[in-house]
Scaffold this motif. Sequence first.
Motif: not given
Length: 86
Positions: A29-47
């Motif tokens: 569950r932790r990995k899923i949550i962290v992965g979701s946050v990282v992916i969402s953030n990356a898709l909003r910030e080009p760098e």
Amino acid sequence: MARSIDQQIAETQAKLARLKERQKASETRRKIIVGSVVISNALREPEKARALAALLRRAVTREVDQKELAGLIEELDQAAEKAGRS
């Protein structure tokens, strides 16, 4: 009637197995949550999209995993390119 030593051992082993299952589920569950946050953030910030795509290309070495992530990496590349077009 008192439980035998063998019964007590079996019960303790079963309890340990249940605790290990709960621990593994919690880690997943932790990995899923962290992965979701990282992916969402990356898709909003080009760098960040560029950095995550590069990390995935470098770190994911199994072919089956690379195939699974191909669509995400493409999406990250597109998010990173948006910065160049702006």
